[in-house]
Design a protein around this motif. Structure first.
Motif, PDB file in Angstrom:
ATOM      1  N   LEU A   1      53.312 103.903  72.123  1.00  0.00           N
ATOM      2  CA  LEU A   1      53.094 102.692  72.915  1.00  0.00           C
ATOM      3  C   LEU A   1      52.436 101.664  72.004  1.00  0.00           C
ATOM      4  N   ARG A   2      52.956 100.441  71.989  1.00  0.00           N
ATOM      5  CA  ARG A   2      52.404  99.378  71.147  1.00  0.00           C
ATOM      6  C   ARG A   2      51.797  98.289  72.020  1.00  0.00           C
ATOM      7  N   LEU A   3      50.560  97.915  71.719  1.00  0.00           N
ATOM      8  CA  LEU A   3      49.922  96.780  72.403  1.00  0.00           C
ATOM      9  C   LEU A   3      49.711  95.670  71.388  1.00  0.00           C
TER      10      LEU A   3
ATOM     11  N   PRO B   1      44.811  93.693  72.478  1.00  0.00           N
ATOM     12  CA  PRO B   1      43.480  94.308  72.621  1.00  0.00           C
ATOM     13  C   PRO B   1      42.412  93.632  71.757  1.00  0.00           C
ATOM     14  N   LYS B   2      42.866  92.823  70.770  1.00  0.00           N
ATOM     15  CA  LYS B   2      41.896  92.181  69.866  1.00  0.00           C
ATOM     16  C   LYS B   2      40.986  91.225  70.645  1.00  0.00           C
ATOM     17  N   GLY B   3      39.680  91.381  70.457  1.00  0.00           N
ATOM     18  CA  GLY B   3      38.743  90.472  71.111  1.00  0.00           C
ATOM     19  C   GLY B   3      38.442  90.841  72.564  1.00  0.00           C
TER      20      GLY B   3
ATOM     21  N   GLY C   1      50.378 106.918  70.499  1.00  0.00           N
ATOM     22  CA  GLY C   1      49.850 105.632  70.049  1.00  0.00           C
ATOM     23  C   GLY C   1      50.812 104.912  69.112  1.00  0.00           C
ATOM     24  N   ASP C   2      50.504 103.676  68.832  1.00  0.00           N
ATOM     25  CA  ASP C   2      51.190 102.860  67.826  1.00  0.00           C
ATOM     26  C   ASP C   2      50.237 101.684  67.575  1.00  0.00           C
ATOM     27  N   ILE C   3      50.753 100.553  67.111  1.00  0.00           N
ATOM     28  CA  ILE C   3      49.867  99.414  66.849  1.00  0.00           C
ATOM     29  C   ILE C   3      49.056  99.097  68.113  1.00  0.00           C
TER      30      ILE C   3
ATOM     31  N   ALA D   1      47.987 112.093  60.357  1.00  0.00           N
ATOM     32  CA  ALA D   1      49.329 112.629  60.071  1.00  0.00           C
ATOM     33  C   ALA D   1      50.326 111.632  59.494  1.00  0.00           C
ATOM     34  N   THR D   2      50.370 110.401  60.012  1.00  0.00           N
ATOM     35  CA  THR D   2      51.407 109.481  59.531  1.00  0.00           C
ATOM     36  C   THR D   2      51.128 109.099  58.073  1.00  0.00           C
ATOM     37  N   GLY D   3      49.873 108.767  57.776  1.00  0.00           N
ATOM     38  CA  GLY D   3      49.517 108.387  56.404  1.00  0.00           C
ATOM     39  C   GLY D   3      49.652 109.556  55.433  1.00  0.00           C
TER      40      GLY D   3
ATOM     41  N   ASP E   1      44.925  92.952  56.321  1.00  0.00           N
ATOM     42  CA  ASP E   1      45.147  92.902  57.761  1.00  0.00           C
ATOM     43  C   ASP E   1      45.950  91.634  58.029  1.00  0.00           C
ATOM     44  N   SER E   2      46.105  91.236  59.279  1.00  0.00           N
ATOM     45  CA  SER E   2      47.024  90.123  59.532  1.00  0.00           C
ATOM     46  C   SER E   2      46.467  88.785  59.042  1.00  0.00           C
ATOM     47  N   ASN E   3      45.206  88.747  58.597  1.00  0.00           N
ATOM     48  CA  ASN E   3      44.649  87.492  58.067  1.00  0.00           C
ATOM     49  C   ASN E   3      44.729  87.368  56.551  1.00  0.00           C
TER      50      ASN E   3
ATOM     51  N   GLY F   1      36.303  95.341  62.754  1.00  0.00           N
ATOM     52  CA  GLY F   1      36.102  94.052  62.075  1.00  0.00           C
ATOM     53  C   GLY F   1      37.316  93.617  61.277  1.00  0.00           C
ATOM     54  N   ARG F   2      37.126  92.660  60.359  1.00  0.00           N
ATOM     55  CA  ARG F   2      38.208  92.105  59.564  1.00  0.00           C
ATOM     56  C   ARG F   2      38.091  92.598  58.125  1.00  0.00           C
ATOM     57  N   ILE F   3      39.221  92.688  57.440  1.00  0.00           N
ATOM     58  CA  ILE F   3      39.240  93.287  56.099  1.00  0.00           C
ATOM     59  C   ILE F   3      38.427  92.458  55.100  1.00  0.00           C
TER      60      ILE F   3
ATOM     61  N   ALA G   1      55.021 101.728  57.829  1.00  0.00           N
ATOM     62  CA  ALA G   1      55.303 100.985  59.063  1.00  0.00           C
ATOM     63  C   ALA G   1      56.767 101.179  59.435  1.00  0.00           C
ATOM     64  N   ASN G   2      57.141 100.728  60.631  1.00  0.00           N
ATOM     65  CA  ASN G   2      58.536 100.783  61.060  1.00  0.00           C
ATOM     66  C   ASN G   2      59.260  99.506  60.645  1.00  0.00           C
ATOM     67  N   MET G   3      60.350  99.662  59.865  1.00  0.00           N
ATOM     68  CA  MET G   3      61.193  98.545  59.404  1.00  0.00           C
ATOM     69  C   MET G   3      60.382  97.431  58.740  1.00  0.00           C
TER      70      MET G   3
HETATM   71  P1  NDP Z   1      47.113  99.871  63.801  1.00  0.00           P
HETATM   72  O1  NDP Z   1      47.035  99.014  64.997  1.00  0.00           O
HETATM   73  O2  NDP Z   1      46.136 100.963  63.614  1.00  0.00           O
HETATM   74  O3  NDP Z   1      47.085  98.958  62.477  1.00  0.00           O
HETATM   75  C1  NDP Z   1      48.017  97.962  62.240  1.00  0.00           C
HETATM   76  C2  NDP Z   1      47.664  97.273  60.937  1.00  0.00           C
HETATM   77  O4  NDP Z   1      48.696  96.362  60.594  1.00  0.00           O
HETATM   78  C3  NDP Z   1      46.391  96.443  61.054  1.00  0.00           C
HETATM   79  O5  NDP Z   1      45.764  96.391  59.811  1.00  0.00           O
HETATM   80  C4  NDP Z   1      46.954  95.075  61.448  1.00  0.00           C
HETATM   81  O6  NDP Z   1      46.099  94.000  61.135  1.00  0.00           O
HETATM   82  C5  NDP Z   1      48.194  95.031  60.603  1.00  0.00           C
HETATM   83  N1  NDP Z   1      49.170  94.128  61.207  1.00  0.00           N
HETATM   84  C6  NDP Z   1      49.649  94.163  62.462  1.00  0.00           C
HETATM   85  N2  NDP Z   1      50.501  93.153  62.671  1.00  0.00           N
HETATM   86  C7  NDP Z   1      50.552  92.481  61.523  1.00  0.00           C
HETATM   87  C8  NDP Z   1      51.248  91.341  61.097  1.00  0.00           C
HETATM   88  N3  NDP Z   1      52.074  90.685  61.928  1.00  0.00           N
HETATM   89  N4  NDP Z   1      51.074  90.942  59.818  1.00  0.00           N
HETATM   90  C9  NDP Z   1      50.245  91.608  58.984  1.00  0.00           C
HETATM   91  N5  NDP Z   1      49.553  92.675  59.334  1.00  0.00           N
HETATM   92  C10 NDP Z   1      49.705  93.112  60.576  1.00  0.00           C
HETATM   93  O7  NDP Z   1      48.620 100.435  63.800  1.00  0.00           O
HETATM   94  P2  NDP Z   1      49.228 101.689  63.029  1.00  0.00           P
HETATM   95  O8  NDP Z   1      48.550 101.861  61.707  1.00  0.00           O
HETATM   96  O9  NDP Z   1      49.267 102.817  63.980  1.00  0.00           O
HETATM   97  O10 NDP Z   1      50.739 101.208  62.815  1.00  0.00           O
HETATM   98  C11 NDP Z   1      51.169 100.485  61.650  1.00  0.00           C
HETATM   99  C12 NDP Z   1      52.668 100.623  61.507  1.00  0.00           C
HETATM  100  O11 NDP Z   1      53.009 102.017  61.366  1.00  0.00           O
HETATM  101  C13 NDP Z   1      53.508 100.112  62.683  1.00  0.00           C
HETATM  102  O12 NDP Z   1      54.732  99.599  62.203  1.00  0.00           O
HETATM  103  C14 NDP Z   1      53.768 101.385  63.479  1.00  0.00           C
HETATM  104  O13 NDP Z   1      54.930 101.276  64.282  1.00  0.00           O
HETATM  105  C15 NDP Z   1      53.982 102.364  62.345  1.00  0.00           C
HETATM  106  N6  NDP Z   1      53.828 103.778  62.703  1.00  0.00           N
HETATM  107  C16 NDP Z   1      52.662 104.242  63.250  1.00  0.00           C
HETATM  108  C17 NDP Z   1      52.530 105.585  63.556  1.00  0.00           C
HETATM  109  C18 NDP Z   1      51.256 106.162  64.035  1.00  0.00           C
HETATM  110  O14 NDP Z   1      51.167 107.395  64.116  1.00  0.00           O
HETATM  111  N7  NDP Z   1      50.227 105.376  64.343  1.00  0.00           N
HETATM  112  C19 NDP Z   1      53.667 106.521  63.379  1.00  0.00           C
HETATM  113  C20 NDP Z   1      54.823 105.939  62.720  1.00  0.00           C
HETATM  114  C21 NDP Z   1      54.882 104.608  62.440  1.00  0.00           C
HETATM  115  P3  NDP Z   1      45.224  93.303  62.309  1.00  0.00           P
HETATM  116  O15 NDP Z   1      44.077  94.234  62.544  1.00  0.00           O
HETATM  117  O16 NDP Z   1      44.822  91.987  61.727  1.00  0.00           O
HETATM  118  O17 NDP Z   1      46.129  93.160  63.499  1.00  0.00           O
END
Ligand code: NDP
Length: 450
Positions: A96-98, A136-138, A168-170, A211-213, A265-267, A290-292, A348-350
């Motif tokens: 699930l992604r939020l 969920p941020k903030g 879980g997911d993002i 596990a994923t990492g 991170d996204s910033n 927090g932020r990176i 990440a995915n794609m």
């Molecule tokens: P998290 O929410 O734990 O972390 C996501 C990270 O990516 C954060 O650092 C976030 O920064 C950054 N991020 C998100 N959106 C953007 C963006 N638009 N531009 C730049 N950075 C961004 O998620 P996960 O680590 O769980 O997931 C990361 C990826 O791995 C996703 O593609 C997910 O689908 C994939 N994945 C995850 C799995 C899992 O087990 N969790 C399994 C397989 C794949 P910020 O904090 O600023 O948003």
């Protein structure tokens, strides 16, 4: 670009017509269909059985209103999704992604990819994905809890331990899974393994968080060993993101002898030429949310650059994109290649655009696609389901060893399929085909009303 095979061209045109305005989903489908050209040459009966026409259409897609009350007492409304894409080889399974960017296209691309990924793990899991445009941020813990409870108040009727098991997911970590699980239990009065990624005190698995990492690094290590007789030892690594996947990819790459010099991170992104101090990142991200850029408060010799894309301009041997879809484009790939990158594997995915993937492959860079390279998360979720069914827990080392074994197996399945279908070393094609054949076979056995 047209497909050489006219049947595949027809399937893709139908998908385009039915899913107009859904670019991520179309991108994911196109990449998979391109891999099927050599399969159809060997298995022309697939056209008659319509397996490919069926596999690109989700079995079910649910959208629903999620209303919840914020801390000021105002009612907020988000949209919830669950796509149950394919259940030919097992119960639906996927995260699930939020995130505010979530929409039908993103959920369908992720659900579609999940079908092949789950098949590659060798475990009996169908493909699904879900989430919401809630950010969920903030938000306070109370707001996140009320959102999750409202989300589950609709979702519960569509899922179950033998039907559909989300994870879980993002934006969905231990906190969110806890609230979701609590609400499911409250409504159904059942304590069952309906979600994975649970806390260790209520049915979670050791090593699921990592596990994923970890799996990404086990896959990459095997790819380096088999295709370049090399390893992580002594290599410089760049990892995008600083979430769940990125943090444990950093930990394992470092344990395997590499030096991780950048995360984001996204910033923006940090660069630490001495090697990232992961404990600092974990304290910022896992404890304080927090932020990176706050990394510099603890490590003033590091640098911070605004804007996350610049991370691909850093010289490295191995790049592990672990943030989000389409975060690495053709220009970024060009920079990595010019700087001598030898391997790219997708956490990440794609995360890589089609142009980026084509450039890596043309330049002879080893490329591990997400479906294969990041399957360790869902594989360990599968192990969590097994432990829940047995009402038993394996030790960290037992789960980690099973994970490593699965990732090595996934690499070899994808590599062997790439050889068998005439493009040795093309792991994009190999992973798509290896994942597909098992699902296709199961669909064929189960008849057409599927
Ligand atoms: P998290 O929410 O734990 O972390 C996501 C990270 O990516 C954060 O650092 C976030 O920064 C950054 N991020 C998100 N959106 C953007 C963006 N638009 N531009 C730049 N950075 C961004 O998620 P996960 O680590 O769980 O997931 C990361 C990826 O791995 C996703 O593609 C997910 O689908 C994939 N994945 C995850 C799995 C899992 O087990 N969790 C399994 C397989 C794949 P910020 O904090 O600023 O948003």
């Amino acid at each position: 670009m047209e497909f050489k095979n006219s049947y595949l061209q027809g399937v893709y045109e139908t998908v385009q017509r039915r899913n107009a305005g859904e670019p991520e989903f179309l991108q994911a489908v196109r990449e998979v269909l391109e891999s099927f050209e050599p399969v159809l040459e060997k298995r022309p009966e697939l056209e008659k059985t319509g397996i490919i026409d069926r596999i690109v259409e989700p079995e079910r897609m649910i959208t629903f209103r999620v209303s919840w009350v914020d801390d000021s007492g105002k009612v907020q409304v988000n949209r919830g999704y669950r796509v149950q894409f394919n259940s030919a080889i097992g119960p639906y399974k996927g995260g699930l992604r939020l995130h505010p960017s979530v929409n039908a296209s993103v959920i369908k691309f992720l659900g579609f990819e999940q079908v092949f990924k789950n098949s590659l793990t060798g475990l009996p899991m169908g493909g699904a994905k879900g989430g919401s445009d809630f950010d969920p941020k903030g938000k306070s813990d109370g707001e996140v809890m009320r959102f999750c409870q409202s989300f589950m108040t609709e979702l519960y009727r569509h899922i179950g331990p033998d039907t559909d098991v989300p994870a879980g997911d993002i934006g969905v970590g231990a906190r969110e899974i806890g609230y979701l699980f609590g609400q499911y239990k409250r409504i159904t009065n059942q304590f069952v393994g309906v979600l994975t990624g649970k806390g260790l005190t209520y049915g979670g698995s050791l090593a699921r968080k990592e596990a994923t990492g970890f799996g990404l690094c086990y896959f990459t290590q095997e790819m380096l060993a088999e295709m370049k007789q090399d390893s992580f030892a002594g290599k410089t690594v760049v990892i995008s993101g600083s979430g769940n996947v990125a943090i444990y990819a950093c930990q394992k790459a470092t344990q395997l002898g590499a030096k991780v010099v950048a995360m984001s991170d996204s910033n923006g992104f940090i660069y630490d030429e001495k090697g990232i101090d992961l404990a600092v990142v974990q304290e910022i991200k896992e404890v304080r949310r927090g932020r990176i850029k706050e990394y510099l408060d603890a490590v003033p010799t590091a640098t911070y650059t605004q804007g996350c894309r610049g991370i691909w301009g850093i010289k490295c041997d191995i790049a592990l994109p672990c943030a989000t879809q389409n975060e690495l484009d053709g220009d970024d790939a060009g920079k990595l290649i010019a700087n001598g990158v030898m391997a790219v594997a997708e956490g990440a995915n794609m995360p890589s655009t089609p142009e980026a993937v084509a450039k890596f492959q043309k330049a002879g860079v080893l490329f591990g696609p997400a479906k294969a390279a990041n399957a360790g998360g869902v594989a360990t979720s599968g192990l969590e389901m097994s432990q829940n069914s047995m009402r038993y827990s394996w030790s960290f080392d037992e789960v980690d060893e099973k994970l490593r074994h699965i990732m090595v197996g996934i690499f070899h399945n994808a590599y062997d399929a790439s050889k068998e279908f005439g493009d040795a070393g093309n792991l994009v094609m190999g992973a798509n085909i290896a994942g597909f054949l098992k699902v296709a076979d199961a669909m064929q056995w189960q008849g057409v009303a599927y």
